[in-house]
Scaffold this active site. Sequence first.
Site, PDB file in Angstrom:
ATOM      1  N   CYS A   1      -8.904  -0.960   2.064  1.00 33.08           N
ATOM      2  CA  CYS A   1      -8.723  -2.358   2.443  1.00 33.08           C
ATOM      3  C   CYS A   1      -8.878  -2.445   3.958  1.00 33.08           C
ATOM      4  O   CYS A   1      -9.357  -1.496   4.579  1.00 33.08           O
ATOM      5  CB  CYS A   1      -7.364  -2.889   1.963  1.00 33.08           C
ATOM      6  SG  CYS A   1      -5.947  -2.024   2.657  1.00 33.08           S
ATOM      7  N   THR A   2      -8.473  -3.542   4.564  1.00 30.46           N
ATOM      8  CA  THR A   2      -8.728  -3.760   5.993  1.00 30.46           C
ATOM      9  C   THR A   2      -8.055  -2.712   6.880  1.00 30.46           C
ATOM     10  O   THR A   2      -8.707  -2.053   7.685  1.00 30.46           O
ATOM     11  CB  THR A   2      -8.223  -5.156   6.411  1.00 30.46           C
ATOM     12  OG1 THR A   2      -8.656  -6.099   5.440  1.00 30.46           O
ATOM     13  CG2 THR A   2      -8.748  -5.537   7.783  1.00 30.46           C
TER      14      THR A   2
END
Length: 355
Positions: free
Chosen positions: A199-200
Amino acid sequence: MQLYNNLSAKERAELIEKAGKERLTISFYKYAKIGNPEIFRNHLFLAWDQFDVLGRIYVANEGINAQLSVPAENFEAFKNHLDTISFLENVRLNIAIEHDNFAFLKLKVKVRHKIVADGLNDDSFDVTNKGIHVDAEQFNELIEDPDTVLVDMRNHYESEIGHFKNAVTPDVDTFRESLDLIEEDLKEHKEDKKLVMYCTGGIRCEKASAYYKHKGFKNVYQLEGGIINYARQVESKGLDNKFIGKNFVFDQRRSERISNDVIANCHQCGKPADLHTNCANEGCHLLFIQCDECKEKMDNCCSTNCQEIIKLPYEEQKAMRKGQGNSNDIFKKGRADHLPFKKDLRNIFDTLKPQ
Ligand SMILES: [Zn+2]
Ligand SMILES: [Zn+2]
């Protein structure tokens, strides 16, 4: 230059020097038991305000999630303050690739029920039983493995402008939806496939990996520090970059470019474009991708309807908005049917399904 976990004194000095008078954009999170988030919140606010920290920080009983910017010259003092908090000592700081002095305009420290709105009932599984953390180098190796299923744990509008090559990018509006969709899709492969997720900045995978282990997945891996940290390591260690396009971020910058590929299209004319914008009509505020030409032609609006509305006197516009839903739905509305070139990500998910 290694920019995660402990920065050595020399590395810090280099970083500060390189940034000059600029601000550094930083994010970090930590799951930890915080007895009184309110007191902790006040403590942080008073301390960080002195260092001219700006940003959005969530504090909850389960930990802290921070996105912020700090003047480079105060970075040392900020880092020292973090180290005075036992569970934040040597916390991994994700330092942005592209800095913007206007990434944040205020310091907001908020007490929340959770640090990520994950929609999960944490009492139902062991959140500390996480997946195996891998660094960029290990990650690159893992995703070449034919038994690996690489899953993007972010939402549709994030993966649309950038993702890892060959990643499954669920067409979802929320993290919770994504969890179910992936589980359903991989239910036959809980033991034989390697579930690798990213994810980020890593925070969503912390919960997701524990959740999937609880659901019976045997081989669960997560990219340590997410895309932000991956990009840093690729740069500093000269690794192969497997990420194409831009990394969507949750501040004024909207995204940071990781590779020069433009993988998305203007939602209005279909030309290659990967810049998100919000419709200029405050009553709409739709998040969508718009190229420079359409931006000019449409006055930064998503539709001719919105274009007409913004020409009305402001009071009239306000009257029209009365009683309408709140703009927290902006990401959902990104699916608006009137955008002819809105990408249908569901197809990507189907074609990448493991055999
Ligand atoms: Zn366009
Ligand atoms: Zn609009």
